[in-house]
Design an enzyme around this catalytic site. Structure first.
Site, mmCIF file in Angstrom:
data_model
loop_
_atom_site.group_PDB
_atom_site.id
_atom_site.type_symbol
_atom_site.label_atom_id
_atom_site.label_comp_id
_atom_site.label_asym_id
_atom_site.label_seq_id
_atom_site.Cartn_x
_atom_site.Cartn_y
_atom_site.Cartn_z
ATOM 1 N N ARG A 238 3.877 -32.501 20.861
ATOM 2 C CA ARG A 238 4.246 -32.409 19.451
ATOM 3 C C ARG A 238 5.075 -33.634 19.086
ATOM 4 N NH1 ARG A 238 0.780 -29.108 19.099
ATOM 5 N NH2 ARG A 238 0.916 -26.943 18.407
ATOM 6 N N GLU A 267 2.755 -34.772 9.926
ATOM 7 C CA GLU A 267 1.288 -34.811 9.995
ATOM 8 C C GLU A 267 0.703 -34.298 8.686
ATOM 9 O OE1 GLU A 267 -0.016 -32.797 13.554
ATOM 10 O OE2 GLU A 267 1.051 -34.202 14.828
ATOM 11 N N HIS A 286 -4.295 -35.654 15.852
ATOM 12 C CA HIS A 286 -4.039 -34.329 16.466
ATOM 13 C C HIS A 286 -5.355 -33.620 16.835
ATOM 14 C CE1 HIS A 286 -0.850 -30.919 16.629
ATOM 15 N NE2 HIS A 286 -1.806 -30.711 17.522
HETATM 16 P P1 NAP Z 1 2.833 -24.281 28.859
HETATM 17 O O1 NAP Z 1 1.860 -23.791 29.887
HETATM 18 O O2 NAP Z 1 3.817 -23.321 28.276
HETATM 19 O O3 NAP Z 1 3.591 -25.527 29.514
HETATM 20 C C1 NAP Z 1 4.702 -26.123 28.966
HETATM 21 C C2 NAP Z 1 5.591 -26.609 30.108
HETATM 22 O O4 NAP Z 1 6.689 -27.304 29.526
HETATM 23 C C3 NAP Z 1 6.154 -25.479 30.946
HETATM 24 O O5 NAP Z 1 5.739 -25.622 32.276
HETATM 25 C C4 NAP Z 1 7.668 -25.607 30.819
HETATM 26 O O6 NAP Z 1 8.274 -25.463 32.102
HETATM 27 C C5 NAP Z 1 7.846 -27.045 30.307
HETATM 28 N N1 NAP Z 1 9.043 -27.154 29.471
HETATM 29 C C6 NAP Z 1 9.471 -26.313 28.491
HETATM 30 N N2 NAP Z 1 10.645 -26.741 28.010
HETATM 31 C C7 NAP Z 1 10.969 -27.864 28.704
HETATM 32 C C8 NAP Z 1 12.062 -28.751 28.676
HETATM 33 N N3 NAP Z 1 13.099 -28.554 27.857
HETATM 34 N N4 NAP Z 1 12.056 -29.804 29.523
HETATM 35 C C9 NAP Z 1 11.034 -30.004 30.388
HETATM 36 N N5 NAP Z 1 9.974 -29.178 30.465
HETATM 37 C C10 NAP Z 1 9.933 -28.127 29.627
HETATM 38 O O7 NAP Z 1 2.078 -24.899 27.622
HETATM 39 P P2 NAP Z 1 0.657 -25.653 27.594
HETATM 40 O O8 NAP Z 1 -0.412 -24.666 27.313
HETATM 41 O O9 NAP Z 1 0.546 -26.537 28.778
HETATM 42 O O10 NAP Z 1 0.860 -26.508 26.252
HETATM 43 C C11 NAP Z 1 1.923 -27.456 26.159
HETATM 44 C C12 NAP Z 1 2.108 -27.926 24.737
HETATM 45 O O11 NAP Z 1 1.045 -28.802 24.388
HETATM 46 C C13 NAP Z 1 2.039 -26.842 23.669
HETATM 47 O O12 NAP Z 1 3.328 -26.232 23.463
HETATM 48 C C14 NAP Z 1 1.546 -27.554 22.430
HETATM 49 O O13 NAP Z 1 2.620 -27.905 21.592
HETATM 50 C C15 NAP Z 1 0.889 -28.809 22.990
HETATM 51 N N6 NAP Z 1 -0.559 -28.855 22.693
HETATM 52 C C16 NAP Z 1 -1.043 -29.864 21.923
HETATM 53 C C17 NAP Z 1 -2.405 -29.927 21.661
HETATM 54 C C18 NAP Z 1 -2.990 -31.027 20.821
HETATM 55 O O14 NAP Z 1 -3.952 -30.801 20.120
HETATM 56 N N7 NAP Z 1 -2.464 -32.238 20.881
HETATM 57 C C19 NAP Z 1 -3.277 -28.957 22.162
HETATM 58 C C20 NAP Z 1 -2.737 -27.957 22.946
HETATM 59 C C21 NAP Z 1 -1.372 -27.895 23.204
HETATM 60 P P3 NAP Z 1 9.776 -24.911 32.244
HETATM 61 O O15 NAP Z 1 9.839 -23.646 31.455
HETATM 62 O O16 NAP Z 1 9.966 -24.742 33.706
HETATM 63 O O17 NAP Z 1 10.668 -25.989 31.702
#
Ligand code: NAP
Length: 328
Positions: A238, A267, A286
């Site tokens: 994001r 955006e 995006h």
């Molecule tokens: P996820 O499985 O929840 O993974 C997010 C990871 O971030 C978790 O392992 C978490 O681990 C870590 N995290 C959370 N807070 C943190 C912090 N303060 N410092 C360091 N690490 C942190 O989510 P996902 O499915 O992989 O998706 C991740 C993100 O990608 C989504 O939230 C979304 O915003 C973005 N996304 C973007 C697109 C796009 O179109 N560009 C598409 C899909 C997703 P810990 O809890 O251990 O810290």
């Protein structure tokens, strides 16, 4: 009497048809125009279910108007567009679509990494603009991807899928999360690093953490100071996680080499945004999860979450599961 729902954008026909069979459906039936706030305000006061997108800001002010709303089904894994706390206080279920978009978003993240490192958009423009007069040894040279070090900030579902791709390129992979994942470290061959060490050691830094109060503005001036002058920042998470002014300054000053951005603080990004003036910034609108199959699956998951909630069941992908505590 049928329950009613509001859908904030044009969605795939087969999903819309199924929803129309079961509910009274109102829809903002446009592909490229977000629903105006006044219409969203009017509709949210009337419906039992909301099917919405990351472009819709479901804030506490809007939620005050939701008199009978039971569920907000967001067509995304990220849910930073929704005030989850305010929803939970009103007993409104919030759902998202994790998992189905993981591999597709990891593909795009790796594609953006490669495009930025090897200057693919710039090289393509160079040819089309008629600048290609001869082959030259150092013309349009980029950074190597193979055997380089990749640092992933936020190793969750997508981060892990990205790490697997990187291993295919024999990259050394570091990650930083709040919690270590020893099993995954062993399975894929990753190393945990503090944020500082990850930034110092990585050739590519990919951000894949969610946008929260904690990650807002997480990567700023002092972090760019730590990075290598040849390093590349990729953000497919994001926009607000990276401070865009500091990123621009660090690119101008040569503190880092390039950036690949699929997401922006605002955006659509304004066309006069300073980052769009730099040839070493690769920009995308995006499109992380934008494959046909994945977007269809996301719509199906969002539909199924919405239906479960309106049937009084716990949806498969619920953000505020505490609403069901004690009920299972
Ligand atoms: P996820 O499985 O929840 O993974 C997010 C990871 O971030 C978790 O392992 C978490 O681990 C870590 N995290 C959370 N807070 C943190 C912090 N303060 N410092 C360091 N690490 C942190 O989510 P996902 O499915 O992989 O998706 C991740 C993100 O990608 C989504 O939230 C979304 O915003 C973005 N996304 C973007 C697109 C796009 O179109 N560009 C598409 C899909 C997703 P810990 O809890 O251990 O810290």
């Amino acid at each position: 009497m049928k329950q009613s729902i509001f859908i904030t954008r044009k969605i795939p026909d087969h999903v819309l048809n199924q929803l129309q069979e079961k509910y009274n459906v109102a829809i903002w039936d446009h592909e490229e125009i977000p629903v105006p706030r006044d219409i969203l305000e009017e509709k949210i006061s009337e419906v039992d279910g909301l099917f919405c997108l990351l472009t819709d800001s479901i804030d506490s002010e809007l939620l005050q108007k939701a008199h009978k709303l039971k569920v907000i089904s967001n067509l995304a894994v990220g849910f930073n567009n929704i005030d989850v706390k305010a929803s939970t206080e009103k007993g409104i279920i919030v759902t998202n679509t994790p998992g189905v978009l993981t591999e597709t978003t990891a593909d795009l993240t790796f594609a953006l990494l490669m495009a930025t490192a090897r200057r693919i958009p710039e090289a393509s423009d160079y040819l089309r603009e008629g600048n290609w007069s001869t082959w030259s040894p150092m013309l349009l040279t980029g950074q190597d991807i193979h055997h380089a070090t990749l640092g992933i900030i936020g190793l969750g579902r997508i981060g892990e899928a990205l790490a697997k791709r990187a291993k295919g390129f024999e990259m050394n992979v570091l990650y930083h999360n709040r919690n270590r994942k020893p099993e995954i470290e062993e399975q894929i061959g990753l190393q945990y690093a503090s944020l500082e060490n990850l930034l110092k050691e990585s050739d590519f830094v990919c951000i894949l953490a969610p946008y929260t109060n904690e990650t807002k503005n997480m990567i700023r001036k002092e972090h760019f100071h730590l990075m290598k002058p040849t390093s590349i920042l990729i953000n497919t998470a994001r926009g607000g996680i990276v401070n865009e002014t500091d990123l621009y300054d660090s690119l101008i000053e040569g503190e880092i080499w390039a950036a690949g951005l699929d997401v922006f603080e605002q955006e659509p990004v304004p066309l006069d945004h300073p980052l769009l003036t730099l040839p070493n910034v690769v920009t995308l609108p995006h499109i992380g999860s934008a494959s046909i199959n994945t977007r269809l699956k996301m719509a199906e998951v969002a539909m199924s979450n919405l239906m479960s909630a309106l049937d009084g069941e716990k949806p498969k992908y619920i953000v505020n599961a505490e609403l069901f505590l004690g009920g299972e």
